[in-house]
Design a protein around this motif. Structure first.
Motif, mmCIF file in Angstrom:
data_model
loop_
_atom_site.group_PDB
_atom_site.id
_atom_site.type_symbol
_atom_site.label_atom_id
_atom_site.label_comp_id
_atom_site.label_asym_id
_atom_site.label_seq_id
_atom_site.Cartn_x
_atom_site.Cartn_y
_atom_site.Cartn_z
ATOM 1 N N ASN A 222 -28.697 48.638 -28.291
ATOM 2 C CA ASN A 222 -29.788 49.271 -29.034
ATOM 3 C C ASN A 222 -29.520 49.366 -30.532
ATOM 4 O O ASN A 222 -30.355 49.896 -31.265
ATOM 5 N N ASN A 223 -28.378 48.867 -30.991
ATOM 6 C CA ASN A 223 -28.021 48.945 -32.412
ATOM 7 C C ASN A 223 -28.385 47.630 -33.102
ATOM 8 O O ASN A 223 -27.676 46.636 -32.969
ATOM 9 N N PRO A 224 -29.471 47.589 -33.864
ATOM 10 C CA PRO A 224 -29.888 46.325 -34.482
ATOM 11 C C PRO A 224 -28.921 45.832 -35.559
ATOM 12 O O PRO A 224 -28.932 44.656 -35.918
ATOM 13 N N LYS A 225 -28.065 46.729 -36.078
ATOM 14 C CA LYS A 225 -27.107 46.336 -37.104
ATOM 15 C C LYS A 225 -25.832 45.726 -36.517
ATOM 16 O O LYS A 225 -25.031 45.149 -37.261
ATOM 17 N N ALA A 226 -25.640 45.881 -35.234
ATOM 18 C CA ALA A 226 -24.411 45.389 -34.600
ATOM 19 C C ALA A 226 -24.405 43.867 -34.549
ATOM 20 O O ALA A 226 -25.401 43.237 -34.186
ATOM 21 N N ALA A 227 -23.270 43.273 -34.912
ATOM 22 C CA ALA A 227 -23.074 41.829 -34.771
ATOM 23 C C ALA A 227 -22.420 41.591 -33.413
ATOM 24 O O ALA A 227 -21.237 41.888 -33.230
ATOM 25 N N ILE A 228 -23.187 41.085 -32.471
ATOM 26 C CA ILE A 228 -22.701 40.918 -31.103
ATOM 27 C C ILE A 228 -22.346 39.453 -30.878
ATOM 28 O O ILE A 228 -23.174 38.570 -31.081
ATOM 29 N N SER A 229 -21.110 39.212 -30.456
ATOM 30 C CA SER A 229 -20.669 37.834 -30.214
ATOM 31 C C SER A 229 -21.412 37.244 -29.023
ATOM 32 O O SER A 229 -21.988 37.970 -28.207
ATOM 33 N N ARG A 230 -21.393 35.929 -28.914
ATOM 34 C CA ARG A 230 -22.081 35.280 -27.792
ATOM 35 C C ARG A 230 -21.498 35.719 -26.453
ATOM 36 O O ARG A 230 -22.233 35.967 -25.491
ATOM 37 N N SER A 231 -20.161 35.793 -26.377
ATOM 38 C CA SER A 231 -19.547 36.187 -25.107
ATOM 39 C C SER A 231 -19.934 37.615 -24.735
ATOM 40 O O SER A 231 -20.192 37.915 -23.563
ATOM 41 N N ALA A 232 -19.984 38.516 -25.725
ATOM 42 C CA ALA A 232 -20.407 39.891 -25.457
ATOM 43 C C ALA A 232 -21.878 39.929 -25.049
ATOM 44 O O ALA A 232 -22.263 40.677 -24.142
ATOM 45 N N MET A 233 -22.701 39.107 -25.705
ATOM 46 C CA MET A 233 -24.126 39.065 -25.359
ATOM 47 C C MET A 233 -24.319 38.549 -23.936
ATOM 48 O O MET A 233 -25.168 39.068 -23.186
ATOM 49 N N ALA A 234 -23.550 37.544 -23.546
ATOM 50 C CA ALA A 234 -23.653 37.018 -22.186
ATOM 51 C C ALA A 234 -23.301 38.100 -21.170
ATOM 52 O O ALA A 234 -23.934 38.208 -20.108
ATOM 53 N N GLU B 156 -35.455 45.747 -22.454
ATOM 54 C CA GLU B 156 -36.282 45.660 -23.662
ATOM 55 C C GLU B 156 -35.460 45.488 -24.929
ATOM 56 O O GLU B 156 -35.780 44.629 -25.760
ATOM 57 N N PRO B 157 -34.371 46.272 -25.131
ATOM 58 C CA PRO B 157 -33.593 46.058 -26.364
ATOM 59 C C PRO B 157 -32.960 44.682 -26.440
ATOM 60 O O PRO B 157 -32.849 44.109 -27.526
ATOM 61 N N LEU B 158 -32.551 44.117 -25.310
ATOM 62 C CA LEU B 158 -31.972 42.767 -25.340
ATOM 63 C C LEU B 158 -33.018 41.740 -25.749
ATOM 64 O O LEU B 158 -32.773 40.896 -26.628
ATOM 65 N N VAL B 159 -34.177 41.790 -25.116
ATOM 66 C CA VAL B 159 -35.225 40.819 -25.429
ATOM 67 C C VAL B 159 -35.688 40.953 -26.879
ATOM 68 O O VAL B 159 -36.102 39.965 -27.502
ATOM 69 N N SER B 160 -35.584 42.151 -27.430
ATOM 70 C CA SER B 160 -36.043 42.391 -28.803
ATOM 71 C C SER B 160 -35.024 41.997 -29.861
ATOM 72 O O SER B 160 -35.354 41.955 -31.053
ATOM 73 N N ARG B 161 -33.800 41.690 -29.466
ATOM 74 C CA ARG B 161 -32.763 41.372 -30.456
ATOM 75 C C ARG B 161 -33.019 39.994 -31.073
ATOM 76 O O ARG B 161 -33.256 39.015 -30.360
ATOM 77 N N HIS B 162 -32.919 39.929 -32.399
ATOM 78 C CA HIS B 162 -33.136 38.662 -33.089
ATOM 79 C C HIS B 162 -31.988 37.684 -32.872
ATOM 80 O O HIS B 162 -32.144 36.474 -33.058
ATOM 81 N N ASP B 163 -30.823 38.197 -32.443
ATOM 82 C CA ASP B 163 -29.644 37.342 -32.290
ATOM 83 C C ASP B 163 -29.395 36.944 -30.832
ATOM 84 O O ASP B 163 -28.342 36.396 -30.508
ATOM 85 N N LEU B 164 -30.350 37.191 -29.948
ATOM 86 C CA LEU B 164 -30.194 36.785 -28.544
ATOM 87 C C LEU B 164 -30.381 35.275 -28.443
ATOM 88 O O LEU B 164 -31.466 34.770 -28.748
ATOM 89 N N PRO B 165 -29.352 34.527 -28.024
ATOM 90 C CA PRO B 165 -29.505 33.071 -27.904
ATOM 91 C C PRO B 165 -30.599 32.716 -26.897
ATOM 92 O O PRO B 165 -30.802 33.422 -25.905
#
Length: 380
Positions: free
Chosen positions: A149-161, A175-184
């Motif tokens: 839910n933290n839009p400022k967080a830089a989440i690595s691909r492995s963490a996102m997976a 919802e927060p995952l789908v809304s993230r601009h950095d979701l591959p």
């Protein structure tokens, strides 16, 4: 107010609680205020005083000091590190504004302090990719939810997976995952199977599929299709042979496949759709048995169905599994609206990604089963 360093040092020598209180009060009010600029000598001196003092002052004074340090421009890294490892009420302000802390400091706190410390870090403004990976490795559900839910967080691909995988268990991630601009994109399509109808439509409409991603997915999916074909049951094999003969004769059409549905021949329908779109049969089975209905719009677009053909397919597949989900006019209209907005090329790419992720999930499940049973993977 004490404005002179000599007076401050004299107060620092005081052994009384009142003296310690006045010392912290004056340091926070004067030397950690935005208006005051410390020289290098003053900063080193005050930092040394506070580091020696911090273990002996009361909790409320430590909390006051933490707030002042977090909002100041003064760099006192060692003091910040000590306070960030303190009780959460003391540590929270510094963990929210992590400018004074290095990644190594934050990761150590994540590993060895409380879940409350992890939540504070996850909500903070200094979450880098290494920090996100540590939160995923050591954090509980509260920390992970704060991270996603933290839009400022830089989440690595492995963490996102990992977060996408956890979304199967925790609806609050959807919802927060789908809304993230950095979701591959490929992870968004993997998440598709876990989320609500509204979020599915958002994924289908907002995420553009990269050609390189699809090319690699197609290579892997073709390999998986060969394995799946070799292991298919008798009904599937028979249906596939029929489909290939029809295709060679030029008789494999959408209308023919819809008629197979009307007559209750689901294996032939699945084999035919898989042939037309170029994915394996298990992927098509996953689509036609999906209760949401949105994935049917993707399948229909991938084979260039007309709107009328799509509506018929949606009603027939739902009827074949005995469900009421898409039989209402309102639901059919929503699915048709989605069908109208999806283009054929994007639909085909989506199906390839879904096939790759299905094969990946099955491989993980097989490895888990082998590990639990103490056996070996077949062919190894």
């Amino acid at each position: 107010m004490i404005a002179d360093m000599e007076d401050l040092l004299a107060l620092a020598r005081s052994r009384t609680a009142e003296g310690r209180h006045r010392l912290v009060e004056n340091i926070t009010d004067l030397f950690l205020s935005p208006e005051y600029r410390l020289s290098d000598h003053e900063r080193a001196l005050i930092s040394d005083i506070l580091i020696k003092l911090v273990d002996s002052i009361e909790l409320d004074l430590r909390r006051e000091l933490s707030v002042a340090l977090a909002h100041s421009d003064v760099e006192m890294t060692e003091l910040a590190r000590r306070l960030a490892n303190d009780d959460i009420t003391v540590a929270w302000p510094l963990l929210q504004r992590t400018r004074l802390l290095q990644d190594v400091d934050l990761i150590e706190i994540i590993r060895f302090r409380t879940e409350e410390h992890r939540v504070a870090i996850a909500k903070g403004d200094g979450v880098t990719e290494p920090v996100s990976e540590a939160l995923v490795a050591y954090g509980g559900i509260d920390a992970l939810e704060a991270l996603v839910n933290n839009p400022k967080a830089a989440i690595s691909r492995s963490a996102m997976a990992h977060l996408v995988a956890e979304a199967r268990r925790y609806d609050s991630f959807h919802e927060p995952l789908v809304s993230r601009h950095d979701l591959p994109t490929d992870l968004a399509y993997r998440l598709y199977w876990s989320v609500s109808a509204a979020l599915r439509r958002h994924i289908l409409e907002q995420f553009d599929i990269d050609e390189a991603t699809v090319d690699e997915a197609l290579r892997r999916a073709n390999q998986a299709a060969e394995v799946a074909r070799a292991e298919a049951n008798g009904a599937q094999v028979t249906a596939e042979r029929l489909v290939r003969r029809l295709a060679e004769a030029g008789d494999l059409t959408i209308d023919f496949l819809l008629n197979t549905l009307r007559n209750g021949h689901m294996p032939v329908f699945v084999a035919g759709m898989a042939f037309l779109v170029g994915v394996d049969q298990p992927t098509v089975w996953r689509v036609v048995t999906d209760k949401g209905g949105e994935s049917l719009a993707i399948l229909a677009r991938a084979v260039d169905m007309t709107r009328e053909q799509f509506t018929a397919m949606a009603l027939l597949t739902t009827s074949s599994r005995g469900g009421p989900e898409v039989q209402s006019t309102a639901v059919v209209e929503k699915l048709t609206s989605l069908f109208n907005r999806i283009d054929t090329a994007k639909a085909r790419k989506a199906l390839v990604l879904w096939q790759r992720d299905r094969v990946f999930d099955e491989a993980i499940e097989e490895l888990r089963h082998v590990r639990e049973s103490g056996g070996a993977v077949a062919g190894s």
